[in-house]
Design a protein around this motif. Sequence first.
Motif, PDB file in Angstrom:
ATOM      1  N   MET A   1       1.107  -1.511   0.406  1.00  0.00           N
ATOM      2  CA  MET A   1      -0.601   0.248  -0.005  1.00  0.00           C
ATOM      3  C   MET A   1       0.718   1.277   0.019  1.00  0.00           C
ATOM      4  SD  MET A   1      -3.812  -0.929   2.209  1.00  0.00           S
ATOM      5  CE  MET A   1      -2.984  -1.363   4.379  1.00  0.00           C
ATOM      6  N   GLU A   2       2.221   0.941   0.429  1.00  0.00           N
ATOM      7  CA  GLU A   2       3.053   1.938   0.335  1.00  0.00           C
ATOM      8  C   GLU A   2       3.303   2.387  -0.491  1.00  0.00           C
ATOM      9  OE1 GLU A   2       4.085   4.651   3.035  1.00  0.00           O
ATOM     10  OE2 GLU A   2       2.275   3.449   4.495  1.00  0.00           O
ATOM     11  N   VAL A   3       3.923   1.340  -1.559  1.00  0.00           N
ATOM     12  CA  VAL A   3       4.273   1.487  -3.357  1.00  0.00           C
ATOM     13  C   VAL A   3       3.311   2.027  -3.949  1.00  0.00           C
ATOM     14  CG1 VAL A   3       4.276   0.250  -5.028  1.00  0.00           C
ATOM     15  CG2 VAL A   3       5.557   0.073  -2.810  1.00  0.00           C
ATOM     16  N   LEU A   4       1.692   1.896  -3.487  1.00  0.00           N
ATOM     17  CA  LEU A   4       0.830   2.213  -4.080  1.00  0.00           C
ATOM     18  C   LEU A   4       0.654   4.221  -3.639  1.00  0.00           C
ATOM     19  CD1 LEU A   4      -1.324  -0.971  -4.272  1.00  0.00           C
ATOM     20  CD2 LEU A   4       0.163  -0.546  -6.500  1.00  0.00           C
ATOM     21  N   ASN A   5       1.036   4.420  -2.620  1.00  0.00           N
ATOM     22  CA  ASN A   5       0.963   5.902  -2.482  1.00  0.00           C
ATOM     23  C   ASN A   5      -0.967   6.087  -2.786  1.00  0.00           C
ATOM     24  OD1 ASN A   5       3.404   6.839  -2.799  1.00  0.00           O
ATOM     25  ND2 ASN A   5       3.214   7.411  -4.548  1.00  0.00           N
ATOM     26  N   LEU A   6      -1.177   4.998  -1.616  1.00  0.00           N
ATOM     27  CA  LEU A   6      -3.298   4.835  -1.646  1.00  0.00           C
ATOM     28  C   LEU A   6      -3.055   6.364  -0.241  1.00  0.00           C
ATOM     29  CD1 LEU A   6      -3.663   1.585  -1.301  1.00  0.00           C
ATOM     30  CD2 LEU A   6      -3.968   3.283  -2.866  1.00  0.00           C
ATOM     31  N   THR A   7      -4.276   6.748  -0.315  1.00  0.00           N
ATOM     32  CA  THR A   7      -4.695   7.921   1.193  1.00  0.00           C
ATOM     33  C   THR A   7      -4.068   7.082   1.727  1.00  0.00           C
ATOM     34  OG1 THR A   7      -6.773   7.884   0.557  1.00  0.00           O
ATOM     35  CG2 THR A   7      -5.375   9.423  -0.345  1.00  0.00           C
ATOM     36  N   PRO A   8      -4.709   8.060   3.756  1.00  0.00           N
ATOM     37  CA  PRO A   8      -5.162   7.329   4.412  1.00  0.00           C
ATOM     38  C   PRO A   8      -6.443   6.547   4.682  1.00  0.00           C
ATOM     39  CG  PRO A   8      -4.056   9.018   5.135  1.00  0.00           C
ATOM     40  CD  PRO A   8      -4.222   9.359   3.531  1.00  0.00           C
ATOM     41  N   HIS A   9      -6.723   7.250   3.669  1.00  0.00           N
ATOM     42  CA  HIS A   9      -8.478   6.511   4.158  1.00  0.00           C
ATOM     43  C   HIS A   9      -8.258   5.159   3.233  1.00  0.00           C
ATOM     44  CE1 HIS A   9     -12.270   6.505   4.135  1.00  0.00           C
ATOM     45  NE2 HIS A   9     -13.216   6.947   2.649  1.00  0.00           N
ATOM     46  N   GLU A  10      -7.778   5.324   2.321  1.00  0.00           N
ATOM     47  CA  GLU A  10      -8.193   4.191   0.871  1.00  0.00           C
ATOM     48  C   GLU A  10      -7.252   2.667   1.949  1.00  0.00           C
ATOM     49  OE1 GLU A  10      -7.663   6.048  -3.264  1.00  0.00           O
ATOM     50  OE2 GLU A  10      -5.891   5.269  -1.887  1.00  0.00           O
ATOM     51  N   LYS A  11      -6.042   2.948   2.285  1.00  0.00           N
ATOM     52  CA  LYS A  11      -5.722   2.421   3.604  1.00  0.00           C
ATOM     53  C   LYS A  11      -6.327   1.596   4.177  1.00  0.00           C
ATOM     54  CE  LYS A  11      -1.088   3.712   2.874  1.00  0.00           C
ATOM     55  NZ  LYS A  11       0.650   4.498   3.301  1.00  0.00           N
ATOM     56  N   GLU A  12      -7.052   2.334   4.991  1.00  0.00           N
ATOM     57  CA  GLU A  12      -7.862   1.948   6.001  1.00  0.00           C
ATOM     58  C   GLU A  12      -9.669   0.958   5.445  1.00  0.00           C
ATOM     59  OE1 GLU A  12      -9.496   0.931   9.607  1.00  0.00           O
ATOM     60  OE2 GLU A  12      -7.398   2.122   9.176  1.00  0.00           O
ATOM     61  N   LEU A  13     -10.494   1.396   4.435  1.00  0.00           N
ATOM     62  CA  LEU A  13     -10.833   0.229   3.347  1.00  0.00           C
ATOM     63  C   LEU A  13     -10.704  -0.740   3.163  1.00  0.00           C
ATOM     64  CD1 LEU A  13     -12.560   3.553   1.183  1.00  0.00           C
ATOM     65  CD2 LEU A  13     -13.468   2.044   3.309  1.00  0.00           C
ATOM     66  N   ILE A  14      -9.061  -0.918   2.546  1.00  0.00           N
ATOM     67  CA  ILE A  14      -8.700  -1.749   1.953  1.00  0.00           C
ATOM     68  C   ILE A  14      -8.538  -2.867   3.547  1.00  0.00           C
ATOM     69  CG2 ILE A  14      -6.354  -3.658   1.394  1.00  0.00           C
ATOM     70  CD1 ILE A  14      -5.886  -1.072  -0.047  1.00  0.00           C
ATOM     71  N   ARG A  15      -8.167  -1.796   4.836  1.00  0.00           N
ATOM     72  CA  ARG A  15      -7.573  -3.358   6.034  1.00  0.00           C
ATOM     73  C   ARG A  15      -9.076  -3.729   6.501  1.00  0.00           C
ATOM     74  NH1 ARG A  15      -4.450   1.599   7.343  1.00  0.00           N
ATOM     75  NH2 ARG A  15      -2.067   0.723   6.669  1.00  0.00           N
ATOM     76  N   GLN A  16     -10.311  -2.784   6.418  1.00  0.00           N
ATOM     77  CA  GLN A  16     -11.286  -2.888   6.972  1.00  0.00           C
ATOM     78  C   GLN A  16     -11.966  -4.467   5.792  1.00  0.00           C
ATOM     79  OE1 GLN A  16     -12.586  -2.326   9.701  1.00  0.00           O
ATOM     80  NE2 GLN A  16     -11.444  -1.332  10.553  1.00  0.00           N
ATOM     81  N   ASP A  17     -11.626  -4.073   4.320  1.00  0.00           N
ATOM     82  CA  ASP A  17     -12.321  -5.305   3.476  1.00  0.00           C
ATOM     83  C   ASP A  17     -11.754  -6.937   3.993  1.00  0.00           C
ATOM     84  OD1 ASP A  17     -13.637  -6.293   1.612  1.00  0.00           O
ATOM     85  OD2 ASP A  17     -11.822  -6.148   0.266  1.00  0.00           O
ATOM     86  N   VAL A  18     -10.289  -6.847   4.540  1.00  0.00           N
ATOM     87  CA  VAL A  18      -8.981  -8.053   4.524  1.00  0.00           C
ATOM     88  C   VAL A  18      -9.396  -8.176   6.029  1.00  0.00           C
ATOM     89  CG1 VAL A  18      -7.019  -8.502   5.185  1.00  0.00           C
ATOM     90  CG2 VAL A  18      -7.486  -7.018   3.075  1.00  0.00           C
TER      91      VAL A  18
END
Length: 121
Positions: free
Chosen positions: A51-68
């Motif tokens: 996620m760091e490599v993809l330069n995602l926003t903190p909101h996008e990262k949190e959405l991905i974490r919640q989905d996982v």
Amino acid sequence: QMATKKKTFEISDKTKEKAEAVKKYIESRYAKLKTEEQERKEGWDLLNQKMEVLNLTPHEKELIRQDVLHKEAELNRKARRKVYPSDFEPLSIIGKGAFGEVRICRHIETGNIVAVKKVVK
């Protein structure tokens, strides 16, 4: 003063064998849990790196974490689900005995072919 007598107990070989078997079982069970936890941590670390490599926003990262987390919980629920006779479609009987029968069945959800032993209690 009263003299104290110490009682000595002899532990039988059979009891020692049982204790050793229980010890091995407990150690292997916890070793497996520890390994699974380590793999899970490594998976999360890898996800965070990607996620760091993809330069995602903190909101996008949190959405991905919640989905996982949601998918993990779903898999855990599935793993804990009990299996019932109604989960299988009987295909044929391959053996009968004094206490029951063995059938070839199809697991309705997955379509896998399995042998199911039906026991009369």
